[in-house]
Design a protein around this motif. Structure first.
Motif, PDB file in Angstrom:
ATOM      1  N   ARG A  73      64.056  40.003  37.105  1.00 57.72           N
ATOM      2  CA  ARG A  73      64.132  39.214  35.873  1.00 57.72           C
ATOM      3  C   ARG A  73      63.257  37.962  35.922  1.00 57.72           C
ATOM      4  NH1 ARG A  73      69.548  38.694  37.879  1.00 57.72           N
ATOM      5  NH2 ARG A  73      69.828  36.688  38.892  1.00 57.72           N
ATOM      6  N   HIS A  74      62.984  37.440  37.126  1.00 59.04           N
ATOM      7  CA  HIS A  74      62.101  36.279  37.225  1.00 59.04           C
ATOM      8  C   HIS A  74      60.650  36.664  36.961  1.00 59.04           C
ATOM      9  CE1 HIS A  74      65.269  33.707  38.711  1.00 59.04           C
ATOM     10  NE2 HIS A  74      65.580  34.613  39.617  1.00 59.04           N
ATOM     11  N   ASP A  75      60.313  37.892  37.259  1.00 60.77           N
ATOM     12  CA  ASP A  75      58.945  38.350  37.055  1.00 60.77           C
ATOM     13  C   ASP A  75      58.599  38.490  35.573  1.00 60.77           C
ATOM     14  OD1 ASP A  75      58.656  38.475  39.785  1.00 60.77           O
ATOM     15  OD2 ASP A  75      59.192  40.602  39.895  1.00 60.77           O
ATOM     16  N   ILE A  76      59.606  38.725  34.737  1.00 54.80           N
ATOM     17  CA  ILE A  76      59.348  38.908  33.311  1.00 54.80           C
ATOM     18  C   ILE A  76      59.682  37.653  32.510  1.00 54.80           C
ATOM     19  CG2 ILE A  76      59.583  41.402  33.371  1.00 54.80           C
ATOM     20  CD1 ILE A  76      62.441  41.083  32.342  1.00 54.80           C
ATOM     21  N   GLY A  77      60.082  36.547  33.177  1.00 52.55           N
ATOM     22  CA  GLY A  77      60.302  35.279  32.497  1.00 52.55           C
ATOM     23  C   GLY A  77      61.702  35.076  31.950  1.00 52.55           C
ATOM     24  N   ALA A  78      62.653  35.923  32.297  1.00 50.86           N
ATOM     25  CA  ALA A  78      64.015  35.735  31.821  1.00 50.86           C
ATOM     26  C   ALA A  78      64.680  34.599  32.592  1.00 50.86           C
ATOM     27  CB  ALA A  78      64.814  37.024  31.985  1.00 50.86           C
ATOM     28  N   VAL A  79      65.498  33.823  31.885  1.00 47.76           N
ATOM     29  CA  VAL A  79      66.198  32.708  32.520  1.00 47.76           C
ATOM     30  C   VAL A  79      67.293  33.267  33.422  1.00 47.76           C
ATOM     31  CG1 VAL A  79      67.588  30.658  32.088  1.00 47.76           C
ATOM     32  CG2 VAL A  79      65.702  31.217  30.564  1.00 47.76           C
ATOM     33  N   ASP A  80      67.364  32.752  34.642  1.00 49.91           N
ATOM     34  CA  ASP A  80      68.347  33.236  35.605  1.00 49.91           C
ATOM     35  C   ASP A  80      69.752  32.803  35.207  1.00 49.91           C
ATOM     36  OD1 ASP A  80      69.558  34.306  37.819  1.00 49.91           O
ATOM     37  OD2 ASP A  80      68.928  32.716  39.158  1.00 49.91           O
ATOM     38  N   HIS A  81      69.956  31.506  35.093  1.00 46.79           N
ATOM     39  CA  HIS A  81      71.262  30.971  34.720  1.00 46.79           C
ATOM     40  C   HIS A  81      71.079  29.524  34.301  1.00 46.79           C
ATOM     41  CE1 HIS A  81      71.255  28.781  38.505  1.00 46.79           C
ATOM     42  NE2 HIS A  81      70.865  29.888  39.073  1.00 46.79           N
ATOM     43  N   GLY A  82      72.093  28.957  33.691  1.00 49.89           N
ATOM     44  CA  GLY A  82      72.041  27.567  33.279  1.00 49.89           C
ATOM     45  C   GLY A  82      71.263  27.379  31.988  1.00 49.89           C
ATOM     46  N   PRO A  83      71.170  26.141  31.532  1.00 46.28           N
ATOM     47  CA  PRO A  83      70.475  25.876  30.279  1.00 46.28           C
ATOM     48  C   PRO A  83      68.967  26.084  30.421  1.00 46.28           C
ATOM     49  CG  PRO A  83      71.080  23.809  31.328  1.00 46.28           C
ATOM     50  CD  PRO A  83      71.704  24.915  32.131  1.00 46.28           C
ATOM     51  N   SER A  84      68.343  26.451  29.331  1.00 42.20           N
ATOM     52  CA  SER A  84      66.902  26.650  29.370  1.00 42.20           C
ATOM     53  C   SER A  84      66.167  25.320  29.408  1.00 42.20           C
ATOM     54  CB  SER A  84      66.447  27.472  28.166  1.00 42.20           C
ATOM     55  OG  SER A  84      66.824  26.814  26.973  1.00 42.20           O
ATOM     56  N   SER A  85      66.813  24.239  28.934  1.00 43.59           N
ATOM     57  CA  SER A  85      66.203  22.916  28.961  1.00 43.59           C
ATOM     58  C   SER A  85      67.250  21.886  29.370  1.00 43.59           C
ATOM     59  CB  SER A  85      65.653  22.555  27.583  1.00 43.59           C
ATOM     60  OG  SER A  85      65.189  21.221  27.591  1.00 43.59           O
ATOM     61  N   THR A  86      66.892  21.021  30.289  1.00 49.62           N
ATOM     62  CA  THR A  86      67.818  19.983  30.736  1.00 49.62           C
ATOM     63  C   THR A  86      67.340  18.607  30.314  1.00 49.62           C
ATOM     64  OG1 THR A  86      66.671  19.850  32.849  1.00 49.62           O
ATOM     65  CG2 THR A  86      68.571  21.328  32.728  1.00 49.62           C
ATOM     66  N   HIS A  87      66.472  18.566  29.308  1.00 44.83           N
ATOM     67  CA  HIS A  87      65.890  17.298  28.854  1.00 44.83           C
ATOM     68  C   HIS A  87      66.974  16.315  28.402  1.00 44.83           C
ATOM     69  CE1 HIS A  87      63.166  14.464  27.037  1.00 44.83           C
ATOM     70  NE2 HIS A  87      63.827  14.573  25.911  1.00 44.83           N
ATOM     71  N   GLU A  88      67.910  16.766  27.574  1.00 43.92           N
ATOM     72  CA  GLU A  88      68.944  15.859  27.057  1.00 43.92           C
ATOM     73  C   GLU A  88      69.853  15.354  28.175  1.00 43.92           C
ATOM     74  OE1 GLU A  88      71.118  16.978  23.581  1.00 43.92           O
ATOM     75  OE2 GLU A  88      69.422  18.108  22.791  1.00 43.92           O
ATOM     76  N   THR A  89      70.235  16.221  29.084  1.00 45.66           N
ATOM     77  CA  THR A  89      71.101  15.809  30.191  1.00 45.66           C
ATOM     78  C   THR A  89      70.409  14.774  31.058  1.00 45.66           C
ATOM     79  OG1 THR A  89      72.110  17.997  30.200  1.00 45.66           O
ATOM     80  CG2 THR A  89      72.429  16.637  32.154  1.00 45.66           C
ATOM     81  N   THR A  90      69.144  15.014  31.383  1.00 50.76           N
ATOM     82  CA  THR A  90      68.391  14.068  32.199  1.00 50.76           C
ATOM     83  C   THR A  90      68.270  12.729  31.491  1.00 50.76           C
ATOM     84  OG1 THR A  90      67.140  15.889  33.155  1.00 50.76           O
ATOM     85  CG2 THR A  90      66.197  13.688  33.383  1.00 50.76           C
ATOM     86  N   ARG A  91      67.983  12.750  30.202  1.00 52.26           N
ATOM     87  CA  ARG A  91      67.846  11.508  29.433  1.00 52.26           C
ATOM     88  C   ARG A  91      69.173  10.756  29.398  1.00 52.26           C
ATOM     89  NH1 ARG A  91      64.862   7.423  28.436  1.00 52.26           N
ATOM     90  NH2 ARG A  91      65.205   6.540  26.401  1.00 52.26           N
ATOM     91  N   ASN A  92      70.282  11.450  29.198  1.00 54.87           N
ATOM     92  CA  ASN A  92      71.595  10.800  29.169  1.00 54.87           C
ATOM     93  C   ASN A  92      71.926  10.161  30.511  1.00 54.87           C
ATOM     94  OD1 ASN A  92      72.013  11.505  26.503  1.00 54.87           O
ATOM     95  ND2 ASN A  92      73.113  13.374  27.014  1.00 54.87           N
ATOM     96  N   ILE A  93      71.605  10.833  31.592  1.00 57.79           N
ATOM     97  CA  ILE A  93      71.848  10.273  32.923  1.00 57.79           C
ATOM     98  C   ILE A  93      70.999   9.022  33.125  1.00 57.79           C
ATOM     99  CG2 ILE A  93      71.541  10.680  35.401  1.00 57.79           C
ATOM    100  CD1 ILE A  93      72.304  13.625  34.828  1.00 57.79           C
ATOM    101  N   GLN A  94      69.748   9.043  32.691  1.00 56.12           N
ATOM    102  CA  GLN A  94      68.883   7.877  32.821  1.00 56.12           C
ATOM    103  C   GLN A  94      69.425   6.701  32.012  1.00 56.12           C
ATOM    104  OE1 GLN A  94      65.105   9.438  31.581  1.00 56.12           O
ATOM    105  NE2 GLN A  94      64.523  10.024  33.663  1.00 56.12           N
ATOM    106  N   VAL A  95      69.916   6.958  30.807  1.00 54.83           N
ATOM    107  CA  VAL A  95      70.486   5.891  29.976  1.00 54.83           C
ATOM    108  C   VAL A  95      71.720   5.300  30.646  1.00 54.83           C
ATOM    109  CG1 VAL A  95      71.653   5.424  27.780  1.00 54.83           C
ATOM    110  CG2 VAL A  95      69.531   6.738  27.807  1.00 54.83           C
ATOM    111  N   MET A  96      72.591   6.159  31.167  1.00 55.15           N
ATOM    112  CA  MET A  96      73.802   5.667  31.837  1.00 55.15           C
ATOM    113  C   MET A  96      73.446   4.827  33.063  1.00 55.15           C
ATOM    114  SD  MET A  96      76.295   8.990  31.454  1.00 55.15           S
ATOM    115  CE  MET A  96      77.410   8.396  32.687  1.00 55.15           C
TER     116      MET A  96
END
Length: 62
Positions: free
Chosen positions: A13-36
């Motif tokens: 599944r990694h060879d064809i670009g499918a997401v393994d697990h977890g969110p496809s983007s962690t931008h919001e989580t990272t930004r929230n942690i930086q703000v906190m």
């Protein structure tokens, strides 16, 4: 002992670009942690300044 040859028709599944697990983007989580963290740094600095000022007034008072 050698590994058996891989079947070229089967792809992982990694060879064809499918997401393994977890969110496809962690931008919001990272930004929230930086703000906190930023808020905690500002609050810590404010508390340190308050403590230094308060300690300075106590020492100067008779």
């Amino acid at each position: 002992m050698s590994k058996p040859a891989k079947d070229p028709t089967k792809k992982h599944r990694h060879d064809i670009g499918a997401v393994d697990h977890g969110p496809s983007s962690t931008h919001e989580t990272t930004r929230n942690i930086q703000v906190m963290l930023g808020i905690w740094i500002v609050l810590s600095a404010a508390l340190a300044v308050y403590a230094l000022v308060h300690a300075g007034f106590e020492v100067a008072a008779p």
